[in-house]
Design a protein around this motif. Sequence first.
Motif, PDB file in Angstrom:
ATOM      1  N   VAL A   1       0.865  -1.179   0.000  1.00 55.33           N
ATOM      2  CA  VAL A   1       0.000   0.000   0.000  1.00 55.33           C
ATOM      3  C   VAL A   1       0.903   1.231   0.000  1.00 55.33           C
ATOM      4  O   VAL A   1       1.744   1.395   0.900  1.00 55.33           O
ATOM      5  CB  VAL A   1      -0.919   0.039   1.232  1.00 55.33           C
ATOM      6  N   ASN A   2       0.748   2.088  -1.005  1.00 55.61           N
ATOM      7  CA  ASN A   2       1.483   3.345  -1.055  1.00 55.61           C
ATOM      8  C   ASN A   2       0.692   4.389  -0.266  1.00 55.61           C
ATOM      9  O   ASN A   2      -0.339   4.874  -0.711  1.00 55.61           O
ATOM     10  CB  ASN A   2       1.684   3.805  -2.499  1.00 55.61           C
ATOM     11  N   LEU A   3       1.191   4.719   0.909  1.00 59.75           N
ATOM     12  CA  LEU A   3       0.454   5.594   1.826  1.00 59.75           C
ATOM     13  C   LEU A   3       0.605   7.065   1.483  1.00 59.75           C
ATOM     14  O   LEU A   3      -0.053   7.904   2.100  1.00 59.75           O
ATOM     15  CB  LEU A   3       0.915   5.326   3.259  1.00 59.75           C
TER      16      LEU A   3
ATOM     17  N   GLN B   1      -0.065   7.927  -1.659  1.00 58.67           N
ATOM     18  CA  GLN B   1      -1.157   8.023  -2.625  1.00 58.67           C
ATOM     19  C   GLN B   1      -2.507   7.721  -1.995  1.00 58.67           C
ATOM     20  O   GLN B   1      -3.546   8.180  -2.495  1.00 58.67           O
ATOM     21  CB  GLN B   1      -0.905   7.059  -3.787  1.00 58.67           C
ATOM     22  N   HIS B   2      -2.514   6.934  -0.919  1.00 60.88           N
ATOM     23  CA  HIS B   2      -3.769   6.504  -0.292  1.00 60.88           C
ATOM     24  C   HIS B   2      -3.688   6.773   1.207  1.00 60.88           C
ATOM     25  O   HIS B   2      -2.894   6.167   1.911  1.00 60.88           O
ATOM     26  CB  HIS B   2      -4.010   5.011  -0.534  1.00 60.88           C
ATOM     27  N   ASP B   3      -4.507   7.675   1.713  1.00 61.33           N
ATOM     28  CA  ASP B   3      -4.408   8.033   3.128  1.00 61.33           C
ATOM     29  C   ASP B   3      -5.322   7.197   4.020  1.00 61.33           C
ATOM     30  O   ASP B   3      -5.265   7.316   5.245  1.00 61.33           O
ATOM     31  CB  ASP B   3      -4.691   9.521   3.335  1.00 61.33           C
ATOM     32  N   LYS B   4      -6.151   6.330   3.438  1.00 60.09           N
ATOM     33  CA  LYS B   4      -7.073   5.507   4.230  1.00 60.09           C
ATOM     34  C   LYS B   4      -6.598   4.054   4.161  1.00 60.09           C
ATOM     35  O   LYS B   4      -6.941   3.301   3.238  1.00 60.09           O
ATOM     36  CB  LYS B   4      -8.514   5.657   3.731  1.00 60.09           C
TER      37      LYS B   4
ATOM     38  N   GLU C   1      -9.207   1.061   3.947  1.00 60.70           N
ATOM     39  CA  GLU C   1      -9.828   0.867   2.643  1.00 60.70           C
ATOM     40  C   GLU C   1      -8.905   0.066   1.722  1.00 60.70           C
ATOM     41  O   GLU C   1      -9.372  -0.795   0.959  1.00 60.70           O
ATOM     42  CB  GLU C   1     -10.147   2.218   1.997  1.00 60.70           C
ATOM     43  N   GLN C   2      -7.618   0.338   1.787  1.00 56.34           N
ATOM     44  CA  GLN C   2      -6.664  -0.389   0.948  1.00 56.34           C
ATOM     45  C   GLN C   2      -6.538  -1.850   1.387  1.00 56.34           C
ATOM     46  O   GLN C   2      -6.427  -2.751   0.548  1.00 56.34           O
ATOM     47  CB  GLN C   2      -5.299   0.306   1.009  1.00 56.34           C
TER      48      GLN C   2
ATOM     49  N   GLN D   1      -9.429  -3.739  -0.027  1.00 56.98           N
ATOM     50  CA  GLN D   1      -9.286  -4.077  -1.440  1.00 56.98           C
ATOM     51  C   GLN D   1      -8.436  -5.327  -1.638  1.00 56.98           C
ATOM     52  O   GLN D   1      -8.633  -6.091  -2.582  1.00 56.98           O
ATOM     53  CB  GLN D   1      -8.663  -2.899  -2.190  1.00 56.98           C
TER      54      GLN D   1
ATOM     55  N   HIS E   1      -0.293  10.090   6.563  1.00 56.52           N
ATOM     56  CA  HIS E   1      -0.510   9.501   5.248  1.00 56.52           C
ATOM     57  C   HIS E   1      -1.066  10.555   4.291  1.00 56.52           C
ATOM     58  O   HIS E   1      -1.673  11.529   4.708  1.00 56.52           O
ATOM     59  CB  HIS E   1      -1.485   8.329   5.360  1.00 56.52           C
ATOM     60  N   GLY E   2      -0.843  10.331   3.002  1.00 57.60           N
ATOM     61  CA  GLY E   2      -1.372  11.244   2.001  1.00 57.60           C
ATOM     62  C   GLY E   2      -0.297  12.144   1.407  1.00 57.60           C
ATOM     63  O   GLY E   2       0.799  12.288   1.950  1.00 57.60           O
TER      64      GLY E   2
END
Length: 404
Positions: A244-246, A248-251, A254-255, A258, A279-280
């Motif tokens: 998970v690239n944190l 690009q994805h702050d939640k 949710e990742q 997926q 994150h973000g």
Amino acid sequence: MATNKGVVYTKPGEVEVREIGFPDLVLKDGPGVNPLNVGRKCEHGVILKVIVTNICGSDQHMVRGRTTAPSGLVLGHEITGEVIEVGRDVEFIKKGDLVSVPFNIACGRCRNCKQQDTHICENVNPDRPGSAYGYVDMGGWVGGQSEYVMVPYADFQLLKFPDKDQAMEKILDLTMLSDIFPTGYHGAVSAGVKPGSTVYVAGAGPVGLAAAHAAQILGASVVIVGDLIEERLAQARSFGCETVNLRQHDKLEEQIEQILGIPEVDCAIDAVGFEASEHGEGAGEAPATVLNSIMGATRAGGRLGIPGLYVTGDPGAEDAEAKEGTLKIRFGLGFAKAHTFVTGQTPVMKYHRDLMQAILSGKAQIAKAVNATVISLDDAPAGYKEFDGGVAKKFVIDPHGMLK
């Protein structure tokens, strides 16, 4: 008299290779040495010719100026070497032995050592239980990013490799036994990883990658690694992890959903520590981020292994509370979910022999997992700068040019 060069912390952002004096079986005065340890005789110790020694993320905290480390401190707590001199009281370790040195310095005599809690030995650091080579507030034992180093309590601490030729063939794996492989493994064991577990590892630096590989060895069904740097995540994917690239994805949850179909894992490992970031995109430093995020992402009743470093003093922190190690942790969430937290330095000796056997048998491929990269002692300052930039490498220093 033989000479000895070592990597020395000079000021925030800077290290130098300097002449540091040849080691003796006594702890002499110097930068960072506790006054109560000055003159301490170590006839129970040995002098090692350092074969390999590694740059650690924990060293980077000091080099960045995020601790109270004094200028002139000789760095390095990940040491593998050949015994060239033994003290009068050493009985079982012999000259010529090739050995791994646990980064924890432990006497083998106190209550904690006798309980295998060698990370909190009561007799080696006058300030508090626990010690390490070349580290701030750890008693002042001289670091091993050098050509030669003194190691006390040799009979108790040192892990002798059974065959020197075999060990040299696998030296890039075996050098990880001094710290990051046991540390990553301890994180996974503390988190309760077992066959079939789903695991989240925060941080894709060397310790995080070691924790991910350890989770695989322990039988995890899925290992998810989160980080802000894509190059490090690619390294995690290279040996079978989900990522998970944190940035690009702050939640995070949710990742995870997926990947797993549900927004939680069975257990989690914090391999980041106190220099954590939110994150973000464009997020700033927030030292409790990882602790809070893994509580959110771990199922009720789960366990959290926390080998990432947290300190009692952080002069570079952005707020007054964090400067003294006080973080804004959602402890009520952890209480509500009945989480188990396991913190502290890793008791290396609890694991290093078993992990050595895993390496020698080919079961563990830790050098590949962390992308072990050999450099010379003179290249160590450049290695520190490259590592600080987030490169996906574990730098292994070869002080004598002995590696193939």
